[in-house]
Design an enzyme around this catalytic site. Structure first.
Site, PDB file in Angstrom:
ATOM      1  N   GLU A 292      72.468  -0.591  78.110  1.00  0.00           N
ATOM      2  CA  GLU A 292      71.997  -1.580  77.130  1.00  0.00           C
ATOM      3  C   GLU A 292      72.359  -2.975  77.627  1.00  0.00           C
ATOM      4  O   GLU A 292      73.493  -3.226  78.049  1.00  0.00           O
ATOM      5  CB  GLU A 292      72.636  -1.335  75.765  1.00  0.00           C
ATOM      6  N   GLU A 297      72.699 -12.204  71.109  1.00  0.00           N
ATOM      7  CA  GLU A 297      73.063 -11.807  69.746  1.00  0.00           C
ATOM      8  C   GLU A 297      73.696 -13.038  69.094  1.00  0.00           C
ATOM      9  O   GLU A 297      74.503 -13.730  69.709  1.00  0.00           O
ATOM     10  CB  GLU A 297      74.041 -10.638  69.752  1.00  0.00           C
TER      11      GLU A 297
END
Length: 425
Positions: A292, A297
């Site tokens: 990932e 974010e």
């Protein structure tokens, strides 16, 4: 007069011969005459017999040095120690193994070459056994019977030196020669509806592994194309078993990439409890083994902070050992467009991959393959697909301030673009 000179010459010759016969012969030996040592050991060799003014030498000082009979073992291999006094010599053989008893060495353990370059490996063979040199990929790197390698094309190859007792290896990384980046794919979100040949919808309200509070839907209230942007709106409303709604899309099975620059121009609403993200997941295997890449974010309660992360089998959010980086800006990130991206490079240096994280073209973090672990712990050798979502609450979003929903909470995505380089012949 001539007779006198002749007599004197003859007398001198006789005296010289007599003197030579009177010089005693030097006879000595070394004890021991064979030593087995480990790297770092120090040992003494004694002279047995009559010898003075001894000159000490080593045939291979990289393996062993000698000083007045004191031997220092430096590296795996063999060396002949010679003691010389006058015209007489004595010798001892030194065999040096590694601290773990290894009898072979090859140095250096890693080299980087360009196509066409050569390199002669240095090696030690303590017992002088027959040697075999092999390359794991002769199309990338060839190797001769004495350890001379030639770089033939970009890539990595392992060179193995072996005897009938053991083997040692070294890595040869042949550098890639890249051209300039060029755009290979983009979604500009200028259509009237989402391109479902590229994007899939996630739906549901199961927490998504992060205790998220929203229910993801496909409704236009939560996801739509408008004014040249993808809009994902998070709402405070009861829906199914949740108190909030939002949307999440992903490109698995339709659009994935391996290496290159991946960027998105994004604007989002902040506020305590918001958690917008732009990220990638491996096409094959289950999380976290699939890999990932969290390109961006944002936690609404810390509006000036951008977060980046990598998750792998060995280092991930579940065990709390994932690699993660942050950068604090002098201004809030919400309510303005910024370009968030990564540069994902193949064998960038010494045969190692790396991933660099950018905001508005400025690099803020770099992760090298060996920062994560060994080769098998790095899952970023295979295609990854995109995910865009706007979560509420959860492990990272934190406690939600419902007052933020007095105004719309929207994540705007102007575009997603991918650039790649072609390798030069």
């Amino acid at each position: 007069m001539k007779k006198l000179l002749h007599s004197i010459s003859c007398l001198c010759a006789v005296l010289l011969m007599t003197a030579c016969e009177m010089v005693p012969s030097v006879s000595f030996s070394l004890n021991p005459n064979s030593l087995q040592m480990k790297v770092g050991d120090i040992a003494n060799i004694d002279v047995v017999g009559s010898a003075t003014n001894i000159e000490w030498t080593s045939s291979n000082e990289s393996v062993a040095t000698v000083f007045h009979g004191v031997i220092t073992a430096n590296a795996i291999g063999s060396a002949t120690i010679t003691a010389k006094s006058g015209n007489t010599t004595a010798q001892a053989q030194v065999f040096v193994t590694g601290t773990d008893g290894a009898t072979l060495r090859i140095t250096p353990a890693l080299i980087s070459l360009k196509k066409g370059e050569t390199h002669q490996f240095q090696y030690g063979n303590a017992y002088g056994l027959p040697l075999t040199w092999t390359s794991s990929d002769e199309s990338i790197v060839s190797v001769t019977a004495d350890g001379l390698v030639t770089a033939l094309k970009p890539g990595n190859a392992t060179i193995t030196l072996s005897t009938n007792l053991e083997s040692v290896t070294a890595l040869v990384a042949v550098a890639h020669q890249w051209g300039e980046y060029s755009l290979v794919w983009s979604d500009e979100f200028n259509a009237s509806k989402l391109d479902e040949s590229v994007w899939n919808y996630n739906t549901g309200g199961n927490g998504w592994g992060n205790n998220e509070l929203q229910y993801y839907t496909t409704r236009p209230e939560n996801i739509r194309l408008a004014n040249g942007c993808l809009e994902i709106e998070a709402r405070k409303e009861k829906y199914e078993n949740r108190e909030y709604t939002s949307a999440r899309i992903y490109s698995k099975g339709k659009k994935s990439f391996l290496y290159g620059k991946m960027e998105a121009r994004i604007k989002f609403s902040g506020g305590k409890g918001t958690w917008p993200a732009f990220w990638m997941m491996g096409e094959t295997g289950n999380w976290p083994k699939c890999g990932e890449i969290d390109i961006m974010e944002h936690v609404g309660s810390m509006d000036n902070r951008a977060s980046f992360a990598l998750h792998t089998q060995e280092k991930n959010g579940m065990n709390g050992r994932n690699w993660h980086g942050t950068h604090f800006f002098d201004y809030p990130l919400s309510n303005d467009f910024h370009v968030y991206g990564v540069e994902w490079c193949q064998e960038e240096e010494n045969g190692k991959d790396c991933i660099r994280f950018f905001v508005d073209g400025v690099e803020y973090a770099t992760v090298w393959e060996n920062n994560i672990g060994d080769h098998d712990s790095w899952p970023f050798y295979k295609p990854h697909y995109f995910i865009l979502n706007f979560a509420i609450g959860g492990n990272m979003g934190g406690k939600v301030d419902d007052a933020i929903f007095n105004q719309k909470r929207i994540m705007y995505v102007d575009w997603v673009r991918v650039y790649q380089r072609q390798e030069q012949p």
